[in-house]
Design an enzyme around this catalytic site. Structure first.
Site, mmCIF file in Angstrom:
data_model
loop_
_atom_site.group_PDB
_atom_site.id
_atom_site.type_symbol
_atom_site.label_atom_id
_atom_site.label_comp_id
_atom_site.label_asym_id
_atom_site.label_seq_id
_atom_site.Cartn_x
_atom_site.Cartn_y
_atom_site.Cartn_z
ATOM 1 N N SER A 42 40.558 35.393 33.427
ATOM 2 C CA SER A 42 41.293 36.297 32.549
ATOM 3 C C SER A 42 41.146 35.863 31.089
ATOM 4 O O SER A 42 40.026 35.795 30.570
ATOM 5 C CB SER A 42 42.764 36.365 32.988
ATOM 6 N N ASP A 82 41.445 44.587 41.020
ATOM 7 C CA ASP A 82 42.133 44.014 39.862
ATOM 8 C C ASP A 82 42.978 45.099 39.192
ATOM 9 O O ASP A 82 42.455 46.109 38.727
ATOM 10 C CB ASP A 82 41.106 43.455 38.871
ATOM 11 N N HIS A 142 44.115 40.790 40.688
ATOM 12 C CA HIS A 142 43.839 39.961 39.517
ATOM 13 C C HIS A 142 44.116 38.484 39.779
ATOM 14 O O HIS A 142 43.328 37.627 39.391
ATOM 15 C CB HIS A 142 44.689 40.449 38.334
#
Length: 303
Positions: free
Chosen positions: A174, A247, A277
């Site tokens: 991320s 995600d 995610h």
């Protein structure tokens, strides 16, 4: 953003809008003010979940030996690291060292399951650090500051007597993917490989999906993390792209775009079915993909 931190950010933004709107300021004006002056709080929820600034789990919970290191940055902040070295001298001094660049909520202790896999499965040395304003590191997080922090950690490894001759692998999830891409572009000739998971093209490109209410105000964004632009400058570095098909925070198409624009001839794409995610690293085949990438591109480089 992590899913839980995204929910916190949206609730905080809506509450702020309600309070300021009650004072007579227009919602549009209020939103613009909040997005500009408070976007660091929205993007870097370093106090979430509760206790993240005070309770930092340590590697001994996973039976991993470690050094608790504090580095001072050029602007005077103190950055906390866990340095986990292999006990075998050959692996420790001549093997691989992975720098784990964390996602945007919690602290480095929350990434110990990932650190443990790198340490025990791949037999890498592991360097895990909390950005400024996260965990027990001092300061307030910002794009400029986190870049300084990551450079400080990188230079530490290049000078550390037992790690300086190891091959460096950058790993980021991320937000951490953006940090890892930044380091890779700056130090391509000094890095053996880059692994990124569920990261984004840039913060402005992500805003419409994370905070739809703010999609018309992306021009106010001063935290950019332009990963798409930086990837275009990487020429030959081996890169592994790991994408969660489900995600819900970073649309998978963002990862796909990064893969497609990447010019390195040594790029690998892996997508995981039904992976969200925060749970992609738990899916079957995830660590096998990293092992294969390491064997194909990283370990061979050292032989």
């Amino acid at each position: 953003m992590d899913g839980s931190s995204q929910d916190w950010s949206v609730r905080w933004l809506l509450k702020s809008l309600k309070i300021l709107s009650a004072t007579g300021i227009s919602c549009i004006g209020t939103l613009a003010v909040i997005l500009y002056f408070a976007q660091s709080a929205l993007i870097y929820p370093s106090s979430f979940p509760a206790g993240s600034r005070t309770d930092v789990p340590t590697p001994d919970r996973y039976n991993i030996p470690f050094e608790d290191v504090t580095l001072e940055t050029e602007d005077g902040e103190k950055i906390k690291l866990f340095v986990m070295k292999q006990t075998d001298p050959e692996l420790r001094n001549d093997g691989q060292t992975v720098i784990i660049c964390c996602a945007n909520a919690g602290n480095m202790g929350h990434r110990l399951p990932i650190a443990s896999a790198f340490y025990k499965i791949l037999q890498y040395n592991v360097v895990l650090f909390s950005y400024r304003g996260y965990g027990l590191s001092t300061g307030k997080p910002s794009e400029a500051g986190i870049k300084v922090d990551s450079e400080t950690v990188f230079e530490y490894i290049k000078k550390e007597k037992e790690l300086q001759d190891t091959d460096i692998i950058l790993y980021g999830q991320s937000l951490g993917g953006a940090v890892a891409i930044y380091l890779a572009e700056k130090h391509e000739d000094e890095v053996a490989g880059l692994i990124i998971e569920n990261t984004f093209r840039s913060i402005p490109s992500l805003i419409p999906s994370v905070l739809p209410i703010a999609q018309y105000f992306t021009f106010l964004c001063h935290q950019i993390w332009p990963s798409e632009q930086r990837l275009l400058k990487i020429k030959t570095l081996p890169i592994l792209f790991l994408s969660g098909e489900k995600d819900e925070i970073v649309p998978p198409v963002q990862m796909k775009v990064l893969y497609e624009i990447c010019r390195s001839p040594h790029k690998v794409w892996r997508q995981f079915a039904n992976a969200t995610h925060n749970e992609t690293y738990l899916k079957d085949g995830y660590w096998t993909s990293i092992i294969d990438f390491s064997n194909d591109f990283v370990v061979k480089k050292t032989q």
